[in-house]
Design a protein around this motif. Structure first.
Motif, PDB file in Angstrom:
ATOM      1  N   LEU A  15       3.501  13.477  -0.267  1.00  0.00           N
ATOM      2  CA  LEU A  15       2.610  13.146   0.838  1.00  0.00           C
ATOM      3  C   LEU A  15       3.038  11.834   1.496  1.00  0.00           C
ATOM      4  O   LEU A  15       2.912  11.679   2.720  1.00  0.00           O
ATOM      5  CB  LEU A  15       1.168  13.049   0.334  1.00  0.00           C
ATOM      6  N   ALA A  16       3.540  10.911   0.681  1.00  0.00           N
ATOM      7  CA  ALA A  16       4.016   9.648   1.250  1.00  0.00           C
ATOM      8  C   ALA A  16       5.140   9.926   2.239  1.00  0.00           C
ATOM      9  O   ALA A  16       5.179   9.359   3.334  1.00  0.00           O
ATOM     10  CB  ALA A  16       4.497   8.719   0.136  1.00  0.00           C
ATOM     11  N   GLN A  17       6.019  10.831   1.857  1.00  0.00           N
ATOM     12  CA  GLN A  17       7.114  11.185   2.747  1.00  0.00           C
ATOM     13  C   GLN A  17       6.569  11.860   4.008  1.00  0.00           C
ATOM     14  O   GLN A  17       7.009  11.570   5.118  1.00  0.00           O
ATOM     15  CB  GLN A  17       8.057  12.126   2.023  1.00  0.00           C
ATOM     16  N   ALA A  18       5.600  12.735   3.819  1.00  0.00           N
ATOM     17  CA  ALA A  18       5.024  13.443   4.957  1.00  0.00           C
ATOM     18  C   ALA A  18       4.276  12.492   5.875  1.00  0.00           C
ATOM     19  O   ALA A  18       4.030  12.814   7.037  1.00  0.00           O
ATOM     20  CB  ALA A  18       4.092  14.552   4.470  1.00  0.00           C
ATOM     21  N   SER A  19       3.882  11.314   5.355  1.00  0.00           N
ATOM     22  CA  SER A  19       3.195  10.353   6.214  1.00  0.00           C
ATOM     23  C   SER A  19       4.184   9.487   6.965  1.00  0.00           C
ATOM     24  O   SER A  19       3.774   8.598   7.706  1.00  0.00           O
ATOM     25  CB  SER A  19       2.294   9.450   5.365  1.00  0.00           C
ATOM     26  N   GLY A  20       5.472   9.713   6.746  1.00  0.00           N
ATOM     27  CA  GLY A  20       6.469   8.933   7.455  1.00  0.00           C
ATOM     28  C   GLY A  20       6.918   7.709   6.690  1.00  0.00           C
ATOM     29  O   GLY A  20       7.617   6.862   7.230  1.00  0.00           O
ATOM     30  N   ILE A  21       6.507   7.569   5.426  1.00  0.00           N
ATOM     31  CA  ILE A  21       6.958   6.437   4.622  1.00  0.00           C
ATOM     32  C   ILE A  21       8.395   6.695   4.181  1.00  0.00           C
ATOM     33  O   ILE A  21       8.697   7.763   3.642  1.00  0.00           O
ATOM     34  CB  ILE A  21       6.046   6.258   3.393  1.00  0.00           C
ATOM     35  N   ASN A  22       9.252   5.728   4.423  1.00  0.00           N
ATOM     36  CA  ASN A  22      10.655   5.876   4.026  1.00  0.00           C
ATOM     37  C   ASN A  22      10.773   5.589   2.531  1.00  0.00           C
ATOM     38  O   ASN A  22      10.681   4.448   2.094  1.00  0.00           O
ATOM     39  CB  ASN A  22      11.522   4.912   4.830  1.00  0.00           C
TER      40      ASN A  22
ATOM     41  N   MET B  44      -2.247   4.822   5.689  1.00  0.00           N
ATOM     42  CA  MET B  44      -0.929   5.382   5.379  1.00  0.00           C
ATOM     43  C   MET B  44      -0.508   6.399   6.433  1.00  0.00           C
ATOM     44  O   MET B  44       0.665   6.549   6.733  1.00  0.00           O
ATOM     45  CB  MET B  44      -0.944   6.045   4.000  1.00  0.00           C
TER      46      MET B  44
ATOM     47  N   ARG C 216      -5.927  11.534   7.754  1.00  0.00           N
ATOM     48  CA  ARG C 216      -4.658  10.833   7.531  1.00  0.00           C
ATOM     49  C   ARG C 216      -3.590  11.337   8.493  1.00  0.00           C
ATOM     50  O   ARG C 216      -2.863  10.567   9.102  1.00  0.00           O
ATOM     51  CB  ARG C 216      -4.200  11.046   6.099  1.00  0.00           C
TER      52      ARG C 216
ATOM     53  N   ASN D 145       9.794  12.195   8.036  1.00  0.00           N
ATOM     54  CA  ASN D 145       9.348  10.976   8.708  1.00  0.00           C
ATOM     55  C   ASN D 145       9.740  10.952  10.184  1.00  0.00           C
ATOM     56  O   ASN D 145       9.031  10.401  11.018  1.00  0.00           O
ATOM     57  CB  ASN D 145       9.816   9.725   7.965  1.00  0.00           C
TER      58      ASN D 145
ATOM     59  N   PHE E  44      -4.011  10.517  -1.350  1.00  0.00           N
ATOM     60  CA  PHE E  44      -3.541   9.586  -2.374  1.00  0.00           C
ATOM     61  C   PHE E  44      -4.743   9.215  -3.224  1.00  0.00           C
ATOM     62  O   PHE E  44      -5.571   8.408  -2.799  1.00  0.00           O
ATOM     63  CB  PHE E  44      -2.945   8.337  -1.730  1.00  0.00           C
TER      64      PHE E  44
ATOM     65  N   ASP F  10       1.273   7.411  -6.102  1.00  0.00           N
ATOM     66  CA  ASP F  10       0.220   8.430  -6.187  1.00  0.00           C
ATOM     67  C   ASP F  10       0.755   9.822  -5.905  1.00  0.00           C
ATOM     68  O   ASP F  10       0.424  10.785  -6.588  1.00  0.00           O
ATOM     69  CB  ASP F  10      -0.865   8.123  -5.144  1.00  0.00           C
ATOM     70  N   ASN F  11       1.530   9.950  -4.856  1.00  0.00           N
ATOM     71  CA  ASN F  11       1.895  11.264  -4.344  1.00  0.00           C
ATOM     72  C   ASN F  11       3.135  11.144  -3.456  1.00  0.00           C
ATOM     73  O   ASN F  11       3.036  10.961  -2.247  1.00  0.00           O
ATOM     74  CB  ASN F  11       0.702  11.807  -3.533  1.00  0.00           C
TER      75      ASN F  11
ATOM     76  N   TYR G  53       1.363   4.856   9.160  1.00  0.00           N
ATOM     77  CA  TYR G  53       2.361   3.939   8.614  1.00  0.00           C
ATOM     78  C   TYR G  53       3.425   3.572   9.630  1.00  0.00           C
ATOM     79  O   TYR G  53       3.879   2.437   9.700  1.00  0.00           O
ATOM     80  CB  TYR G  53       3.020   4.585   7.391  1.00  0.00           C
ATOM     81  N   LEU G  54       3.819   4.554  10.449  1.00  0.00           N
ATOM     82  CA  LEU G  54       4.887   4.292  11.416  1.00  0.00           C
ATOM     83  C   LEU G  54       4.378   3.617  12.679  1.00  0.00           C
ATOM     84  O   LEU G  54       5.158   3.150  13.494  1.00  0.00           O
ATOM     85  CB  LEU G  54       5.610   5.592  11.766  1.00  0.00           C
TER      86      LEU G  54
ATOM     87  N   ALA H 114       0.900   4.294  -2.523  1.00  0.00           N
ATOM     88  CA  ALA H 114       0.798   5.663  -2.032  1.00  0.00           C
ATOM     89  C   ALA H 114       1.914   6.515  -2.631  1.00  0.00           C
ATOM     90  O   ALA H 114       1.676   7.638  -3.085  1.00  0.00           O
ATOM     91  CB  ALA H 114       0.870   5.680  -0.509  1.00  0.00           C
TER      92      ALA H 114
ATOM     93  N   LYS I 183       0.843  -1.200   0.000  1.00  0.00           N
ATOM     94  CA  LYS I 183       0.000   0.000   0.000  1.00  0.00           C
ATOM     95  C   LYS I 183       0.873   1.243   0.000  1.00  0.00           C
ATOM     96  O   LYS I 183       0.561   2.237  -0.668  1.00  0.00           O
ATOM     97  CB  LYS I 183      -0.911   0.005   1.222  1.00  0.00           C
ATOM     98  N   ALA I 184       1.969   1.203   0.756  1.00  0.00           N
ATOM     99  CA  ALA I 184       2.871   2.361   0.789  1.00  0.00           C
ATOM    100  C   ALA I 184       3.455   2.602  -0.595  1.00  0.00           C
ATOM    101  O   ALA I 184       3.653   3.751  -1.007  1.00  0.00           O
ATOM    102  CB  ALA I 184       3.982   2.119   1.798  1.00  0.00           C
TER     103      ALA I 184
ATOM    104  N   PHE J  84       7.889  21.881   9.047  1.00  0.00           N
ATOM    105  CA  PHE J  84       7.753  20.444   8.818  1.00  0.00           C
ATOM    106  C   PHE J  84       8.951  19.857   8.073  1.00  0.00           C
ATOM    107  O   PHE J  84       8.897  18.732   7.597  1.00  0.00           O
ATOM    108  CB  PHE J  84       6.460  20.148   8.042  1.00  0.00           C
TER     109      PHE J  84
END
Lengths: 334, 226, 441
Positions: free
Chosen positions: A199-206, B93, B139, B65, B82, A195-196, B96-97, A192, A188-189, B42
């Motif tokens: 935003l993925a980075q801002a969600s904490g996805i490495n 998402m 989110r 992150n 997304f 997609d974006n 996620y962490l 994500a 899913k990440a 941020f």
């Protein structure tokens, strides 16, 4: 009816075979595009590399498969997938990552991947020579002939052992990919990030992890596709030459960045190729007597000769770019 | 929290302090550096000089992150969902962490934004602007932030949705989440603000409680359009 | 706006942004080194060999100029240089080779012409059917009709063509040439390459640059497949040789002198192209092209017709590639469709451009000559090194040398070219002689 069997052998089966291979290759291309946003020209050579690894392993231990009853090459496939995935990650670290870090335009990445293509080609040919070699080193290629229970049908449906493996493995790979992308946290990440990315980075996805995972998946799939193709025919160091255009056409037909679209696109291109080189005169033969006498059918009614097969994916590519550049499934990035 | 010098000379000395549990609102004319300020906090832009503290810890130039791990959430103004992921996946998402919290936080977010419940299996790209904003805030909330940064949450929304969003912001704050938001609708935003910052030309000109700023004739004249 | 200029981050200011002329030290040093290398080759390999190398390098320089305007001026990446080069070579062959009486003396040309007329007629019919919706035919029906009629007519024409061409092949070998001077072929080759470039560019230039790369890669392979398999037109793998030169050939003047004359012809062509490009680059047209490359959105906002300008650039580049391909083909005096390798004709040219400096014509010419010398010299060098390794291995460790050393040594060069591309992209993306970007601030 014999003509129909001929059609099944030469179009349905052959088309599914090439379609599956193109589909698996195109998934890799489309995944890389959706995460890193560039057309990865070295993908076909990564496929060749995977097949070459299987060849090396099979030549080193030719007798392993016989004890279990499957071709040795198939047992070596998981190992080759690992090696190819490692190669893909390594190539990214060594060549693409520095370019990304410089923030270059995507087209520069494309050129970089061409450089990688040449290096892989050079390496593979340096070690394998330029001739073709069979992946069936110690095993025998089984050929199944299924006679149809109809009267007057003499020709059997012919399917070979590697083709059956090909269908099974393709199915497994597609289902596994589907589950990964829709059920797992990492999958899913990945969607994500495609997609974006911000935003993925801002969600904490490495994002580095996702990039690495993408290469692992693309590399492993490439090894599968390359190996299955080499099993079906033979291993040749210039396999990539016949694969590059079709897999890109497949990825674009399906909508770039769209894994399911890539699968559909792979089969579209695969079947289009086999249909285009099929001699349609064969199917018209039964009706020959009922045709008017002035209509003299030429013996060759194929759209293109096999030597012009490469025109087919190109034609499809141009057609889709003209009429629907987003692809059949509405790709995301154009 | 102290905001320092931003990059590219857009922020020329900003100083803001916001206590936990407060709603802080940044207002100001176009080009004052409001969004830049939020992005700098941020970690999306380089902070060239000065420092940013979160709960007394320096956080400037940490990657996003790590900021999420330290309890900061960010809702960008545009592209904040997304689009091809379903609403539920979007929310997942956000956590996620902290995957172990997904179930609990999903319930909490659905509590804040009841309209999302029936849309949860729809791709977020198919939602209306207001619903998307809810997904975006939801989110960010999924990570259980102690401070939520909102960049113009009501931009482009109809007045009906605008009120609803401000309502939600109050409700979220009441649940113990600090809020720092940039807003164009200064009057409405300042009305719910514990603290207001008026930013102009990269500097904060006025800092006071929201109500006091609304009442200040100078502020009203120069920045709130009379 | 003076404010923003003053505060610009120094790291973003191009190093040679000053509009004043500076002493061209870098150019002098690089070209001096190049001259020394050329002289060294002359000393080592003899005049005939070295002059041949220089002529080939000059032809490659024309190809490289074609690519540098596409990539350097406009940021378009053409991955199919080989195809355009092959088209040029084909036209040079077709126009310059003597007339084949075994073909023209029979009724075959008439039959071939008839099939071509049928083809044109079929195209017109299909185009007409696609316009049927203007006469009240429903659109869906029109599309179905167009496709069905198109397929049927295509099959008819292609089978007629197959018949005629196989007859040509069996009776006359191939259709032969037109017996005209080679330069006619060069010009037509350039025009043909430009036409193909127009088609590709028309389809792809409005899309992401990646698509252009894929499409050019494809068209190059198709051109090669066509030339290789159309035996009636090109003799296919049987190759056509010799191709007459427009200048006195080696038989009359000896190798060195005749090649030197050919070299001067290519030099004149390069000088003319260089001069015209230089003018165009500094003309409003060139500024517009660069503005589009550097900031597409704002150029579009200023009302520039981006796609048209891009198409012009792309077609111009393709024309130069066709021209250079023609000159190269005539010089080699051999038309061998299989000799058109993506490696030599696409990637080598690419390396020349990115090493020399994309967008800098002088840098491109430098890159072309320098890389070609390296490329040519690396063959004996690679063989020598491999031989050395084998001898050492055999003596010291008792290795058994693989039989096909020569072809494997060539693969080592592929590796080097690939490595060179990635390394230059990474460490010197602007090349040795970067494009001088002037700021008007």
């Amino acid at each position: 009816m014999n003509e129909l069997v001929f059609f099944i052998n030469n179009v349905v089966i052959a088309g599914s075979v090439t379609g599956s291979i193109y589909a698996i290759g195109a998934i890799g291309v489309t995944l890389i595009f959706s995460i890193m946003r560039f057309a990865h020209f070295a993908h076909a050579d990564i496929m060749t590399f995977g097949a070459f690894m299987v060849l090396l392993l099979t030549t080193a231990f030719p007798a392993v498969g016989a004890s279990i009853g499957v071709p040795t090459a198939l047992i070596m496939l998981p190992l080759a997938m690992l090696l190819t995935a490692a190669l893909a990650v390594g190539i990214d670290k060594a060549f693409y990552k520095p370019l990304r870090a410089h923030g270059v335009k995507p087209i520069v990445m494309v050129i970089g991947s061409l450089g990688v293509t040449l290096m892989l080609q050079g390496l593979i040919r340096l070690f394998s020579g330029t001739g073709g070699q069979s992946l069936y080193v110690d095993d025998r290629k089984e050929i199944f002939r299924l006679a149809l229970p109809f009267e007057g049908v003499r020709a059997p449906i012919v399917i070979t052992e590697p083709q059956i493996y090909l269908f099974v493995i393709t199915l497994v790979a597609v289902v596994a990919l589907h589950l990964f992308l829709n059920r797992s946290r990492l999958g899913k990440a990945m969607r994500a990030m495609s997609d974006n990315p911000e935003l993925a980075q801002a969600s904490g996805i490495n994002t580095n992890t996702i990039v690495a995972v993408t290469w692992v998946i693309a590399g492993a799939l490439a090894a599968i596709a390359g190996t299955l193709l080499s099993l079906d025919v033979t291993f040749k160091p210039d396999l990539s030459f016949f694969l590059l255009l079709p897999i890109f056409a497949a990825a674009i037909v399906g909508g770039v960045g769209h894994p399911y679209g890539a699968i559909a696109g792979g089969f579209v291109v695969g079947f289009a190729e086999t249909l285009a080189v099929f001699n349609w005169n064969v199917l018209l033969r039964p009706f020959r007597d009922s045709l008017p006498t002035w209509l003299e059918l030429p013996s060759n009614l194929a759209f293109v000769g096999t030597e012009y097969k490469i025109v087919v994916p190109f034609f499809i590519l141009v057609a889709i770019l003209v009429w629907r550049p987003t692809g059949l499934f509405k790709g995301k990035v154009i | 929290m102290h905001g320092g010098y931003g990059s590219m000379n857009i922020l020329n000395g900003v100083n803001m302090t916001l206590y936990a549990d407060e709603v802080g609102v940044i207002v100001g004319p176009n080009g004052a550096g409001k969004s830049t300020m939020l992005k700098a906090v941020f970690g999306l832009l380089n902070v060239n000089q000065g420092e940013i503290l979160l709960n007394g810890q320096p956080i400037h130039n940490l990657p996003p992150n790590q900021l999420v791990e330290r309890g900061m959430g960010f809702v960008p103004q545009e592209k904040n969902v997304f689009p091809s992921l379903t609403v539920k996946e979007n929310l997942e998402m956000g956590a996620y962490l902290k995957p172990q919290n997904v179930k609990r936080m999903l319930e909490q977010v659905y509590d804040f934004f009841p309209p999302l419940v029936e849309k949860r299996h729809q791709p977020a790209g198919e939602l209306s602007g207001g619903q998307r904003q809810m997904v975006a805030m939801g989110r960010a909330l999924m990570a259980e932030p102690s401070l939520l940064l909102l960049d113009e949450p009501t931009a482009g929304l109809s007045p009906l949705y605008m009120n609803e969003i401000f309502d939600r912001v109050k409700k979220i704050n009441a649940a113990g989440v600090g809020i720092l938001m940039v807003e164009q609708n200064a009057k409405q935003a300042l009305a719910i603000a514990d603290k207001g910052f008026v930013l102009a030309a990269g500097q904060n000109r006025f800092t006071d409680t929201g109500a006091a700023l609304l009442a200040d004739p100078d502020v009203a004249k120069s920045f709130l359009g009379g | 706006m003076s404010h923003s200029t003053k505060n610009r981050n120094p790291a973003y200011t191009p190093k040679d942004a000053t509009p004043e002329r500076r002493f061209p030290l870098r150019e002098l040093v690089l070209f001096g080194a190049l001259l020394a290398a050329v002289l060294a080759v002359y000393a080592a390999m003899g005049a005939a060999y070295s002059t041949r190398m220089l002529v080939e390098a000059a032809c490659y320089a024309i190809l490289a100029l074609g690519l540098t305007i596409q990539w350097g001026y406009a940021g378009q990446f053409n991955a199919g240089v080989m195809g355009f080069v092959a088209l040029g070579g084909f036209c040079a062959m077709l126009f310059s080779v003597p007339v084949n009486d075994a073909f023209w003396g029979t009724e075959l040309p008439g039959e071939l012409g008839q099939v071509l007329l049928y083809g044109i007629a079929a195209t017109l019919i299909v185009v007409g059917v696609t316009k049927l919706d203007r006469f009240g035919v429903p659109k869906k029906l029109r599309t179905v009709l167009a496709i069905v009629i198109g397929i049927v007519l295509y099959l008819i024409v292609i089978s007629l063509l197959r018949e005629v061409t196989s007859q040509i092949q069996s009776q006359a070998g191939f259709i032969g040439g037109f017996g005209l001077p080679a330069w006619v072929g060069w010009i037509v080759g350039g025009a043909l390459a430009g036409g193909v470039g127009y088609f590709i560019g028309h389809v792809c230039l409005g899309l992401r640059s990646d698509y252009l790369a894929i499409a050019t890669l494809g068209i190059a392979e198709i051109i090669k497949a066509f030339l290789k398999n159309s035996d009636w037109l090109t003799r296919g793998t049987a190759t056509v040789s010799p191709l007459p030169w427009p200048t006195p050939g080696p038989a009359e003047l000896g190798f060195t002198l005749s090649r030197a004359i050919y070299l001067s012809v290519t030099a004149v062509v390069i000088a003319v192209i260089f001069f015209l490009l230089h003018r165009a680059y500094h003309a409003p047209w060139g500024r517009m092209i660069r503005a589009i490359r550097d900031n597409e959105v704002s150029s579009a906002a200023m009302g520039k017709d981006i796609n048209k300008r891009r198409l012009e650039i792309f077609v111009l580049g393709c024309i130069l590639m066709g021209l250079g391909g023609g000159m190269l083909g005539t010089f080699n005096s051999l038309f061998d469709p299989q000799g058109y390798l993506p490696l030599n004709h696409t990637f080598l040219v690419l390396v020349m451009v990115i090493l020399g400096g994309p967008g800098n014509n002088l840098g491109t010419i430098f890159g072309a000559v320098a890389v070609y010398i390296i490329w040519i010299m690396s063959e004996p060098l690679a063989l020598f090194l491999m031989q050395l390794a084998v001898t050492l291995g055999e003596n010291a460790f008792g290795w058994e040398a693989p039989s096909n050393m020569d072809s494997r040594a060539l693969q080592a060069r592929v590796l080097v070219i690939g490595m060179l591309i990635t390394l230059v992209l990474r460490f010197a993306p602007k090349g040795l002689l970067p494009e001088k970007i002037k700021t008007h601030g």
